[in-house]
Design an enzyme around this catalytic site. Structure first.
Site, mmCIF file in Angstrom:
data_model
loop_
_atom_site.group_PDB
_atom_site.id
_atom_site.type_symbol
_atom_site.label_atom_id
_atom_site.label_comp_id
_atom_site.label_asym_id
_atom_site.label_seq_id
_atom_site.Cartn_x
_atom_site.Cartn_y
_atom_site.Cartn_z
ATOM 1 N N LYS A 1 -83.373 84.400 -92.495
ATOM 2 C CA LYS A 1 -82.669 83.175 -92.059
ATOM 3 C C LYS A 1 -83.306 82.556 -90.812
ATOM 4 O O LYS A 1 -82.666 82.410 -89.769
ATOM 5 C CB LYS A 1 -81.192 83.479 -91.794
ATOM 6 C CG LYS A 1 -80.425 84.021 -92.984
ATOM 7 C CD LYS A 1 -78.947 84.138 -92.668
ATOM 8 C CE LYS A 1 -78.137 84.665 -93.827
ATOM 9 N NZ LYS A 1 -78.392 86.073 -94.185
ATOM 10 N N ARG B 1 -72.375 95.367 -100.621
ATOM 11 C CA ARG B 1 -71.453 96.499 -100.534
ATOM 12 C C ARG B 1 -70.778 96.882 -101.841
ATOM 13 O O ARG B 1 -70.506 98.062 -102.066
ATOM 14 C CB ARG B 1 -70.415 96.211 -99.439
ATOM 15 C CG ARG B 1 -71.009 96.288 -98.050
ATOM 16 C CD ARG B 1 -70.163 95.611 -97.012
ATOM 17 N NE ARG B 1 -70.212 94.156 -97.142
ATOM 18 C CZ ARG B 1 -69.650 93.314 -96.289
ATOM 19 N NH1 ARG B 1 -68.978 93.784 -95.254
ATOM 20 N NH2 ARG B 1 -69.751 92.018 -96.471
ATOM 21 N N ASP C 1 -84.592 88.145 -96.369
ATOM 22 C CA ASP C 1 -83.482 87.303 -95.883
ATOM 23 C C ASP C 1 -83.419 87.359 -94.362
ATOM 24 O O ASP C 1 -82.606 88.079 -93.792
ATOM 25 C CB ASP C 1 -82.184 87.834 -96.523
ATOM 26 C CG ASP C 1 -80.928 87.112 -96.052
ATOM 27 O OD1 ASP C 1 -81.021 85.969 -95.577
ATOM 28 O OD2 ASP C 1 -79.834 87.714 -96.176
ATOM 29 N N LYS D 1 -82.794 92.591 -101.831
ATOM 30 C CA LYS D 1 -82.810 91.732 -100.650
ATOM 31 C C LYS D 1 -82.987 92.601 -99.417
ATOM 32 O O LYS D 1 -82.264 93.566 -99.206
ATOM 33 C CB LYS D 1 -81.499 90.950 -100.553
ATOM 34 C CG LYS D 1 -81.502 89.940 -99.402
ATOM 35 C CD LYS D 1 -80.257 89.104 -99.400
ATOM 36 C CE LYS D 1 -79.086 89.768 -98.726
ATOM 37 N NZ LYS D 1 -79.241 89.963 -97.271
ATOM 38 N N THR E 1 -71.306 82.348 -96.366
ATOM 39 C CA THR E 1 -70.121 82.607 -97.201
ATOM 40 C C THR E 1 -68.992 83.279 -96.414
ATOM 41 O O THR E 1 -67.905 83.485 -96.937
ATOM 42 C CB THR E 1 -70.509 83.456 -98.437
ATOM 43 O OG1 THR E 1 -71.487 84.423 -98.037
ATOM 44 C CG2 THR E 1 -71.096 82.592 -99.514
ATOM 45 N N ASP F 1 -85.269 77.687 -85.955
ATOM 46 C CA ASP F 1 -85.843 77.431 -84.622
ATOM 47 C C ASP F 1 -86.438 76.032 -84.629
ATOM 48 O O ASP F 1 -86.255 75.288 -85.603
ATOM 49 C CB ASP F 1 -86.901 78.515 -84.306
ATOM 50 C CG ASP F 1 -86.989 78.813 -82.807
ATOM 51 O OD1 ASP F 1 -87.081 77.848 -82.019
ATOM 52 O OD2 ASP F 1 -86.980 79.990 -82.434
#
Ligand code: C5P
Length: 241
Positions: free
Chosen positions: A71, A220, A69, A42, A128, A74
């Site tokens: 996102k 991570r 990614d 990603k 999340t 608009d």
């Protein structure tokens, strides 16, 4: 792109390359043997804003699938233009915020599919990092997180998109309501002994796949592990056995 159920497990673990530079990505990727491990990555805002579209080319040249990614969120016309510009780079998954509304998502999907019919467009439901208190008190959205996620997922499906980003905890409900073929791509995944960091709606990889997630996104827990490739390879082996 194949249906997720037909894929090897390692192809369903999308590693979030949240690094500030290409050098750090090269170092990270260099630790993996691509033939039987890392397959899908990603590319998010941090790295894309630092390195630009050349980063997609680099990742593709490594034989990796790419989830871009960014996102997008608009007005419909701008979202359409943004996705049209991004579609030509040949990524496998792109996303928009479902809260941008059905018309925005429909226009974005038209833009993607007219350039690249095989690429998937998915809608981000509730991040999340959002929990019940934040949803109700800070964002002013009444009801449960599950209800808010389901409403955004229904809109995403109405707009004709391929699936959503949601927590693994929400997948059974989403699949039951919107169908097995509606893709679920799930961040908020932690190895048992990991801290949650800023994520709130989390679970383990085993539970995420048992819940029916098509893809999990792990950042991570893998990138900051002492031995990222061993952590990743251990994960795909344990889970396929
Ligand atoms: O490090 P960690 O596993 O928490 O990384 C999760 C990744 O998934 C981050 O790159 C984050 O931007 C992304 N993401 C998320 N929640 C969403 C959508 C994307 O955490 N709803």
């Amino acid at each position: 792109m194949l249906g997720a159920a037909a894929m090897q497990l390692n192809e369903r673990i999308i590693v979030a390359l949240d690094f500030p530079s290409k050098e750090l990505v090269e170092e990270f990727i260099g630790k993996f043997d691509h033939k039987d491990s890392l397959a899908f990555v990603k590319l998010g805002m941090e790295l894309y804003y630092a390195e630009g579209p050349a980063m997609i080319e680099y990742l593709k040249a490594q034989g990796l699938k790419v989830f871009l990614d960014l996102k997008v969120h608009d007005i419909p016309n701008t979202a359409h233009g943004a996705i049209k510009s991004l579609a030509k780079y040949g990524v496998d998954i792109l996303n928009v915020h479902a809260s941008g509304g059905i018309e925005m998502m429909r226009r974005a999907n038209d833009a993607l599919k007219s350039e690249n019919a095989d690429a998937k467009l998915i809608g981000v439901t509730q991040l999340t990092s959002t929990d019940q208190t934040m949803l109700n008190d800070e964002l002013g959205i009444a009801g449960s997180v599950d209800d808010a996620v389901l409403r955004l997922a229904e809109n995403t499906k109405k707009a004709g998109l391929d699936g959503i980003v949601c927590s693994p905890l929400e997948v059974p409900k989403i699949k039951a309501e919107l169908g097995q073929e509606f893709l679920t791509v799930c961040p908020g995944v932690r190895l048992v002994d990991n801290s949650s960091d800023d994520q709130k709606r989390i679970t383990t990889p085993e539970k995420a796949f048992a819940n029916g997630c098509d893809y999990i996104v792990m950042g991570r827990a893998i990138t900051k592990a002492q031995s990222p490739h061993k952590t990743f390879e251990g994960l795909s082996k344990i889970m396929s056995s």
